[in-house]
Design a protein around this motif. Sequence first.
Motif, PDB file in Angstrom:
ATOM      1  N   LEU A 109      -4.470 -26.638  15.090  1.00 36.58           N
ATOM      2  CA  LEU A 109      -4.163 -27.161  16.423  1.00 36.58           C
ATOM      3  C   LEU A 109      -4.271 -26.091  17.510  1.00 36.58           C
ATOM      4  N   TRP A 110      -4.457 -24.849  17.113  1.00 35.71           N
ATOM      5  CA  TRP A 110      -4.370 -23.750  18.070  1.00 35.71           C
ATOM      6  C   TRP A 110      -5.664 -22.944  18.128  1.00 35.71           C
ATOM      7  N   ASP A 111      -5.835 -22.279  19.251  1.00 30.56           N
ATOM      8  CA  ASP A 111      -6.900 -21.306  19.417  1.00 30.56           C
ATOM      9  C   ASP A 111      -6.221 -19.938  19.472  1.00 30.56           C
ATOM     10  N   PHE A 112      -6.440 -19.104  18.461  1.00 24.04           N
ATOM     11  CA  PHE A 112      -5.765 -17.815  18.373  1.00 24.04           C
ATOM     12  C   PHE A 112      -6.638 -16.710  18.954  1.00 24.04           C
ATOM     13  N   LEU A 113      -6.031 -15.894  19.802  1.00 20.06           N
ATOM     14  CA  LEU A 113      -6.676 -14.685  20.289  1.00 20.06           C
ATOM     15  C   LEU A 113      -5.845 -13.514  19.792  1.00 20.06           C
ATOM     16  N   VAL A 114      -6.373 -12.747  18.858  1.00 23.75           N
ATOM     17  CA  VAL A 114      -5.658 -11.626  18.260  1.00 23.75           C
ATOM     18  C   VAL A 114      -6.345 -10.334  18.656  1.00 23.75           C
ATOM     19  N   LEU A 115      -5.581  -9.414  19.223  1.00 25.53           N
ATOM     20  CA  LEU A 115      -6.145  -8.162  19.713  1.00 25.53           C
ATOM     21  C   LEU A 115      -5.448  -6.971  19.059  1.00 25.53           C
ATOM     22  N   PRO A 116      -5.905  -6.519  17.892  1.00 23.07           N
ATOM     23  CA  PRO A 116      -5.312  -5.336  17.264  1.00 23.07           C
ATOM     24  C   PRO A 116      -5.651  -4.084  18.060  1.00 23.07           C
ATOM     25  N   MET A 168       0.673  -3.028  15.340  1.00 26.90           N
ATOM     26  CA  MET A 168      -0.580  -2.380  15.732  1.00 26.90           C
ATOM     27  C   MET A 168      -1.795  -3.210  15.335  1.00 26.90           C
ATOM     28  N   ASP A 169      -1.788  -3.720  14.108  1.00 31.89           N
ATOM     29  CA  ASP A 169      -2.942  -4.458  13.596  1.00 31.89           C
ATOM     30  C   ASP A 169      -2.816  -5.968  13.772  1.00 31.89           C
ATOM     31  N   GLN A 170      -1.633  -6.431  14.197  1.00 31.90           N
ATOM     32  CA  GLN A 170      -1.383  -7.862  14.352  1.00 31.90           C
ATOM     33  C   GLN A 170      -1.657  -8.609  13.047  1.00 31.90           C
ATOM     34  N   ASP A 171      -1.311  -7.973  11.939  1.00 30.20           N
ATOM     35  CA  ASP A 171      -1.590  -8.545  10.618  1.00 30.20           C
ATOM     36  C   ASP A 171      -0.489  -8.125   9.655  1.00 30.20           C
ATOM     37  N   PRO A 172       0.687  -8.753   9.732  1.00 28.86           N
ATOM     38  CA  PRO A 172       1.813  -8.326   8.897  1.00 28.86           C
ATOM     39  C   PRO A 172       1.583  -8.593   7.425  1.00 28.86           C
ATOM     40  N   VAL A 173       2.149  -7.740   6.592  1.00 29.44           N
ATOM     41  CA  VAL A 173       2.088  -7.899   5.145  1.00 29.44           C
ATOM     42  C   VAL A 173       3.409  -8.461   4.670  1.00 29.44           C
ATOM     43  N   ILE A 200      -0.349   9.374 -27.080  1.00 29.03           N
ATOM     44  CA  ILE A 200       0.118   9.327 -25.687  1.00 29.03           C
ATOM     45  C   ILE A 200      -0.309   7.993 -25.089  1.00 29.03           C
ATOM     46  N   VAL A 201       0.624   7.302 -24.486  1.00 32.32           N
ATOM     47  CA  VAL A 201       0.324   6.021 -23.846  1.00 32.32           C
ATOM     48  C   VAL A 201       0.351   6.227 -22.333  1.00 32.32           C
ATOM     49  N   CYS A 202      -0.762   5.915 -21.693  1.00 32.18           N
ATOM     50  CA  CYS A 202      -0.860   6.060 -20.238  1.00 32.18           C
ATOM     51  C   CYS A 202      -1.012   4.679 -19.597  1.00 32.18           C
ATOM     52  N   THR A 203      -0.370   4.514 -18.489  1.00 38.03           N
ATOM     53  CA  THR A 203      -0.463   3.256 -17.753  1.00 38.03           C
ATOM     54  C   THR A 203      -1.100   3.499 -16.389  1.00 38.03           C
ATOM     55  N   THR A 204      -2.091   2.683 -16.056  1.00 41.96           N
ATOM     56  CA  THR A 204      -2.707   2.751 -14.731  1.00 41.96           C
ATOM     57  C   THR A 204      -2.426   1.443 -14.004  1.00 41.96           C
ATOM     58  N   VAL A 205      -2.170   1.548 -12.710  1.00 43.48           N
ATOM     59  CA  VAL A 205      -1.842   0.371 -11.911  1.00 43.48           C
ATOM     60  C   VAL A 205      -2.753   0.307 -10.693  1.00 43.48           C
ATOM     61  N   ASP A 206      -3.439  -0.814 -10.552  1.00 44.66           N
ATOM     62  CA  ASP A 206      -4.271  -1.059  -9.370  1.00 44.66           C
ATOM     63  C   ASP A 206      -3.526  -2.078  -8.505  1.00 44.66           C
ATOM     64  N   THR A 207      -2.834  -1.581  -7.502  1.00 44.86           N
ATOM     65  CA  THR A 207      -2.001  -2.478  -6.696  1.00 44.86           C
ATOM     66  C   THR A 207      -2.869  -3.420  -5.864  1.00 44.86           C
ATOM     67  N   GLY A 208      -2.361  -4.626  -5.659  1.00 41.77           N
ATOM     68  CA  GLY A 208      -3.089  -5.644  -4.903  1.00 41.77           C
ATOM     69  C   GLY A 208      -2.661  -5.705  -3.459  1.00 41.77           C
ATOM     70  N   VAL A 209      -2.089  -4.613  -2.918  1.00 41.82           N
ATOM     71  CA  VAL A 209      -1.615  -4.630  -1.535  1.00 41.82           C
ATOM     72  C   VAL A 209      -2.801  -4.595  -0.579  1.00 41.82           C
ATOM     73  N   LYS A 210      -2.898  -5.590   0.263  1.00 42.63           N
ATOM     74  CA  LYS A 210      -3.955  -5.645   1.269  1.00 42.63           C
ATOM     75  C   LYS A 210      -3.381  -6.235   2.546  1.00 42.63           C
ATOM     76  N   SER A 211      -3.912  -5.811   3.664  1.00 37.63           N
ATOM     77  CA  SER A 211      -3.453  -6.357   4.945  1.00 37.63           C
ATOM     78  C   SER A 211      -4.285  -7.580   5.318  1.00 37.63           C
ATOM     79  N   THR A 212      -4.381  -8.496   4.373  1.00 33.12           N
ATOM     80  CA  THR A 212      -5.081  -9.766   4.607  1.00 33.12           C
ATOM     81  C   THR A 212      -4.116 -10.901   4.329  1.00 33.12           C
ATOM     82  N   GLU A 213      -4.547 -12.123   4.587  1.00 31.80           N
ATOM     83  CA  GLU A 213      -3.647 -13.251   4.414  1.00 31.80           C
ATOM     84  C   GLU A 213      -3.229 -13.438   2.956  1.00 31.80           C
TER      85      GLU A 213
END
Length: 222
Positions: A109-116, A168-173, A200-213
């Motif tokens: 219903l809206w027209d968004f104007l976002v200016l980061p 700043m980015d107008q894109d909250p996480v 030796i057991v090693c754990t690697t983590v690829d986090t999914g944090v992104k500043s997208t929807e």
Amino acid sequence: EKFQKYWGHVFQLALDNDLKTQYSNSCGGQRLAVGAKTRFIGAGGELKILDDPHMPTDSPKSMEEMADWYFQTWRTRTNNHMTACEIIVMKILSVYDLAEAIKFNERHLWDFLVLPSRLREGRIYTTSLGFRDQRLDTGISLLWPSHIDDKSEQILRNSLQEHADAQMDQDPVNVDEVLYKPQYLKNMYDYLEYDMDTDIVCTTVDTGVKSTEAADFTACGI
């Protein structure tokens, strides 16, 4: 003076109703200014402008209350819902604020104007009303280079810390969406074969944090 120059020959401001918060003209039109979250009964509008409904220090609960006030009070104060126009001017502060609530409930219903503060790849910098961010043509990344340079912007980002995504980015996480949740974790130790004394057991983590929807799933490898 500008008002009189363009429309003074058609109508004038009424002399008996000239308060700063409410004034009328000789043809029955008027402007009414009210505070956010206030109760106002019997008033309606054709062009409604809501300016900065939140403060940066507002809590998530306060922001949700403001959204409730908008949908249940402000939205109902409209004379003709088929012809009226609404404008909201605000800085996005959180996933709980009014802008995010509107995007979630009625984006179509809206027209968004976002200016980061800085151009970001993949963002839309035009509107259906014909606006086009001039940075797309000038190659200048900063929104207001005459008032803030790269160094000043970085200082501001450091000051805002985790709030920089929004302000700043107008894109909250949404932090709630990127934290580990027990129901999504699966125990994989039954599939591993190793000697607890020598291996030796090693754990690697690829986090999914992104500043997208929507963020990707967090991937773990052992």
